[in-house]
Design an enzyme around this catalytic site. Structure first.
Site, PDB file in Angstrom:
ATOM      1  N   ASP A  39       7.375 -10.494  -6.598  1.00  0.00           N
ATOM      2  CA  ASP A  39       8.385  -9.574  -6.092  1.00  0.00           C
ATOM      3  C   ASP A  39       9.635 -10.089  -6.002  1.00  0.00           C
ATOM      4  OD1 ASP A  39       6.412  -7.728  -6.572  1.00  0.00           O
ATOM      5  OD2 ASP A  39       6.309  -7.170  -4.428  1.00  0.00           O
ATOM      6  N   HIS A  46     -19.663   6.845 -28.113  1.00  0.00           N
ATOM      7  CA  HIS A  46     -19.449   8.322 -27.671  1.00  0.00           C
ATOM      8  C   HIS A  46     -20.620   8.658 -26.907  1.00  0.00           C
ATOM      9  CE1 HIS A  46     -19.126  12.609 -27.964  1.00  0.00           C
ATOM     10  NE2 HIS A  46     -20.409  12.742 -28.335  1.00  0.00           N
ATOM     11  N   LYS A  64      -6.224   0.986  -2.261  1.00  0.00           N
ATOM     12  CA  LYS A  64      -7.283   1.463  -2.912  1.00  0.00           C
ATOM     13  C   LYS A  64      -8.454   2.030  -2.105  1.00  0.00           C
ATOM     14  CE  LYS A  64      -4.242   1.436  -5.158  1.00  0.00           C
ATOM     15  NZ  LYS A  64      -2.950   0.834  -5.262  1.00  0.00           N
TER      16      LYS A  64
HETATM   17  C1  LIG Z   1       0.946   0.179  -0.335  1.00  0.00           C
HETATM   18  C2  LIG Z   1       1.114  -0.722  -1.640  1.00  0.00           C
HETATM   19  C3  LIG Z   1       0.385  -0.334  -2.729  1.00  0.00           C
HETATM   20  C4  LIG Z   1       0.561  -1.209  -3.759  1.00  0.00           C
HETATM   21  N1  LIG Z   1      -0.361  -1.143  -4.661  1.00  0.00           N
HETATM   22  C5  LIG Z   1      -0.318  -1.807  -5.884  1.00  0.00           C
HETATM   23  C6  LIG Z   1      -1.102  -1.776  -6.853  1.00  0.00           C
HETATM   24  O1  LIG Z   1      -2.001  -0.763  -6.861  1.00  0.00           O
HETATM   25  N2  LIG Z   1      -0.855  -2.491  -8.169  1.00  0.00           N
HETATM   26  C7  LIG Z   1       0.127  -3.603  -8.060  1.00  0.00           C
HETATM   27  O2  LIG Z   1       0.327  -4.083  -9.080  1.00  0.00           O
HETATM   28  N3  LIG Z   1       0.982  -3.475  -7.036  1.00  0.00           N
HETATM   29  C8  LIG Z   1       0.729  -2.804  -6.012  1.00  0.00           C
HETATM   30  N4  LIG Z   1       1.538  -3.109  -4.959  1.00  0.00           N
HETATM   31  C9  LIG Z   1       2.685  -4.078  -5.044  1.00  0.00           C
HETATM   32  C10 LIG Z   1       2.125  -5.416  -4.809  1.00  0.00           C
HETATM   33  O3  LIG Z   1       1.415  -5.437  -3.363  1.00  0.00           O
HETATM   34  C11 LIG Z   1       2.969  -6.353  -4.867  1.00  0.00           C
HETATM   35  O4  LIG Z   1       3.649  -6.390  -6.232  1.00  0.00           O
HETATM   36  C12 LIG Z   1       2.480  -7.856  -4.709  1.00  0.00           C
HETATM   37  O5  LIG Z   1       1.820  -7.974  -3.645  1.00  0.00           O
HETATM   38  C13 LIG Z   1       3.635  -8.951  -4.941  1.00  0.00           C
HETATM   39  O6  LIG Z   1       3.049 -10.167  -4.863  1.00  0.00           O
HETATM   40  P1  LIG Z   1       3.896 -11.404  -4.512  1.00  0.00           P
HETATM   41  O7  LIG Z   1       3.004 -12.725  -4.409  1.00  0.00           O
HETATM   42  O8  LIG Z   1       5.188 -11.580  -5.173  1.00  0.00           O
HETATM   43  O9  LIG Z   1       4.242 -11.038  -2.754  1.00  0.00           O
HETATM   44  P2  LIG Z   1       3.788 -10.599  -1.646  1.00  0.00           P
HETATM   45  O10 LIG Z   1       2.200 -10.126  -2.112  1.00  0.00           O
HETATM   46  O11 LIG Z   1       4.552 -10.076  -0.839  1.00  0.00           O
HETATM   47  O12 LIG Z   1       3.380 -12.031  -0.729  1.00  0.00           O
HETATM   48  C14 LIG Z   1       4.209 -12.985  -0.380  1.00  0.00           C
HETATM   49  C15 LIG Z   1       3.519 -13.794   0.752  1.00  0.00           C
HETATM   50  O13 LIG Z   1       4.706 -14.685   1.118  1.00  0.00           O
HETATM   51  C16 LIG Z   1       4.714 -14.894   2.414  1.00  0.00           C
HETATM   52  N5  LIG Z   1       5.661 -15.958   2.942  1.00  0.00           N
HETATM   53  C17 LIG Z   1       6.992 -14.996   2.514  1.00  0.00           C
HETATM   54  N6  LIG Z   1       8.143 -16.010   3.411  1.00  0.00           N
HETATM   55  C18 LIG Z   1       7.308 -17.043   3.438  1.00  0.00           C
HETATM   56  C19 LIG Z   1       7.781 -18.154   4.165  1.00  0.00           C
HETATM   57  N7  LIG Z   1       8.848 -18.628   4.407  1.00  0.00           N
HETATM   58  N8  LIG Z   1       6.795 -19.060   4.496  1.00  0.00           N
HETATM   59  C20 LIG Z   1       5.553 -18.898   4.305  1.00  0.00           C
HETATM   60  N9  LIG Z   1       5.032 -17.751   3.566  1.00  0.00           N
HETATM   61  C21 LIG Z   1       5.705 -16.707   3.408  1.00  0.00           C
HETATM   62  C22 LIG Z   1       4.269 -13.561   2.994  1.00  0.00           C
HETATM   63  O14 LIG Z   1       3.660 -13.609   4.324  1.00  0.00           O
HETATM   64  C23 LIG Z   1       3.204 -13.135   2.111  1.00  0.00           C
HETATM   65  O15 LIG Z   1       2.049 -13.071   2.183  1.00  0.00           O
HETATM   66  C24 LIG Z   1       1.435  -2.288  -3.882  1.00  0.00           C
HETATM   67  C25 LIG Z   1       2.256  -2.469  -2.813  1.00  0.00           C
HETATM   68  C26 LIG Z   1       2.087  -1.696  -1.609  1.00  0.00           C
HETATM   69  C27 LIG Z   1       2.859  -1.688  -0.197  1.00  0.00           C
END
Ligand SMILES: Cc1cc2nc3c(=O)[nH]c(=O)nc-3n(C[C@H](O)[C@H](O)[C@H](O)COP(=O)(O)OP(=O)(O)OC[C@H]3O[C@@H](n4cnc5c(N)ncnc54)[C@H](O)[C@@H]3O)c2cc1C
Length: 484
Positions: free
Chosen positions: A324, A456, A58
């Site tokens: 995710d 408006h 963004k």
């Molecule tokens: C370019 C791009 C743009 C995006 N834009 C949007 C948007 O505008 N709006 C939106 O809603 N979503 C967007 N997304 C998707 C969004 O980023 C993800 O849905 C979100 O980050 C998922 O959150 P999460 O916490 O499940 O996982 P993540 O954000 O992937 O975080 C997981 C974390 O776990 C850590 N981890 C993994 N395994 C281990 C381990 N064994 N030990 C310690 N740490 C670990 C990783 O290092 C990571 O930091 C976008 C994604 C991308 C790539």
């Protein structure tokens, strides 16, 4: 440091860090383990969303749009700017500053809420034990009453276009270009491909998006998808559907690398394009590498996601998974809501996530946003519904702002008038759709929105008018269906 916690969260993306904060707010002794290192090699929280996802993309979208506006559209307001320039390294540095600021915010919130922040890798062992290895390689076994897995996702790679981190990159690499590629190829015209294509297209790249599917934004309402394709096409994004990439070769020409991409089009004919950079954006997969010991008791489903029920419980007692890495849309806010739900459930409360009302936004310009069911889904389900659409062209604020492209489409149940979905392409669509999400959460009818007084002139008057159009009585447009 104590080695026993009420809750250990593995992963500090928007799912994990929110879960950790909420658990700590509820009085639970909480630790959050994160393995990500920043560009200086220091441990940092925030996950994909903050480091290489929502926030940096963004930041680049906003910079590139300001540049585009200054160059292309401020003239119509009588504003003339000479010598407009874009300094790409400065743009990237600003993006990095935004990321750093937001990550610092999470660290501050962890401190304020007394979350123990652990930088290193976590692995779930049997019996809710966690092996923690810090960035120096020191190992410790931690224990918890409850473990929340929030390890996120990672980009999908395809053998026909292997990432080399230079000419062929994934979404992460596309946030780091230090010059504007003259010819930019994007494999995949989905959310991320369109956003990144827009960034570099606005700065001057000639962008070609090669999409294997035969419909554009297949998960979106197709009225809105078609309108969006038209608008994005006018902006110069060359979106080619039914184009399946069959190979890619990085070659050197006059000392410069480029990539030759081959594909088959909808008629089965072979095509070829040469690009200076190629972004592979074909989706993301759940990330569980190194996360689970063999005897952890946590099962994966056939897609590699951690298997959970509606309440995010895994197959191992006391182990939860969110974000995710589990089923459902890969969206930051979906994971955050799951994080809150799980933390509150651990604390003995009974919340649920309403998976039917999760807004989804594509941050092109104009934005494309949706909540609830599409017309295609309702048709397939055999539901009876009424539709109201309203164009921004008939909204004074949109015309005044020179933002009159697009429309709002509202869908309501034919019998009860309850709102089933809302789909928007237009100015501030991300924020407008949220109004409808709130209304849906409270079980509103289209008539409820139609009866609400809207300020408006605002863009949101298009939402009210679309709601009125459901009942056949929009004011600022002739109604096709006349109802009372
Ligand atoms: C370019 C791009 C743009 C995006 N834009 C949007 C948007 O505008 N709006 C939106 O809603 N979503 C967007 N997304 C998707 C969004 O980023 C993800 O849905 C979100 O980050 C998922 O959150 P999460 O916490 O499940 O996982 P993540 O954000 O992937 O975080 C997981 C974390 O776990 C850590 N981890 C993994 N395994 C281990 C381990 N064994 N030990 C310690 N740490 C670990 C990783 O290092 C990571 O930091 C976008 C994604 C991308 C790539």
């Amino acid at each position: 440091m104590t080695d026993k916690f009420d809750v250990i969260v593995i992963g500090s993306g928007p799912a994990g860090y929110v879960a950790a904060i909420r658990a700590a707010q509820l009085g639970l002794n909480t630790a959050c383990i994160e393995k990500w290192k920043d560009k200086e090699g220091k441990g940092v929280n925030g996950g994909t969303c903050l480091q290489v996802g929502c926030i940096p993309s963004k930041a680049l979208l906003d910079t590139s749009y300001k540049y585009h506006e200054a160059k292309e559209s401020l003239g119509s307001h009588g504003i003339g700017i000479k010598n407009i320039d874009i300094n790409v390294p400065d743009m990237i540095a600003r993006k990095d500053k935004v990321v750093k600021q937001m990550c610092g915010g999470i660290a501050g919130l962890f401190t304020a809420n007394k979350v123990t922040s652990l930088y290193g890798t976590g692995k779930l062992l049997a019996g809710r034990k966690v092996q923690f290895v810090d960035h120096k390689g020191e190992e410790k076994i931690l224990e918890a009453e409850n473990v929340i897995l929030a390890s996120g996702s990672t980009p999908v790679n395809i053998p026909v276009a292997p990432i080399d981190g230079d000419v062929i990159v994934d979404s992460t690499g596309a946030l780091e270009f230090h010059e504007i590629p003259e010819r930019l190829g994007v494999i995949g015209a989905g959310v991320i491909g369109l956003e990144l294509g827009s960034v570099w297209g606005r700065l001057g790249s000639k962008v070609v998006c090669l999409e294997a599917m035969d419909s554009f934004l297949a998960m979106m309402d197709q009225t809105i998808a078609k309108e969006s394709k038209k608008i994005l096409g006018k902006q110069g994004l060359d979106i080619r559907l039914s184009c399946r990439v069959t190979g890619s070769e990085v070659v050197e020409k006059k000392g410069k690398k480029e990539v030759v991409v081959t594909y088959t089009d909808q008629d089965g004919k072979e095509g070829k394009e040469t690009f200076d950079k190629l972004i592979v954006c074909v989706g993301r997969r759940p990330f569980t590498d190194g996360l689970l010991a063999e005897d952890s008791g946590v099962k994966l489903d056939e897609r590699g996601s951690i298997y959970v029920n509606d309440l995010c419980s895994t197959s191992a007692p006391g182990v939860w998974a969110i974000g995710d890495v589990v089923r459902g849309p890969m969206l930051a806010h979906k994971g955050s809501e799951e994080g809150v739900m799980v933390a509150e459930r651990i604390a003995g409360q009974k919340p649920v996530v309403n998976y039917d009302i999760i807004p989804n936004v594509i941050y092109t310009h104009p934005e494309i946003a949706a909540v609830g069911k599409t017309e295609e889904q309702l048709k397939a389900d055999g539901e009876e519904y009424n539709v109201g659409t309203f164009p921004f062209l008939a909204i004074g604020r949109a015309v005044a702002a020179d933002e009159a492209e697009g429309m709002v489409k509202m869908i309501a149940d034919a019998k009860t008038d309850r709102i089933l979905g809302c789909h928007i392409v237009g100015p501030s669509a991300a924020d407008l759709v949220q109004q409808v999400a709130i209304a849906m959460e409270f079980g509103s009818t289209a008539e409820d929105i139609g009866m609400t007084v809207f300020g408006h002139p605002t863009f949101s008057e298009a939402v009210k008018e679309a709601a009125l159009a459901v009942g056949g009585h929009a004011i600022h447009m002739p109604n096709r269906k006349k109802r009372r």
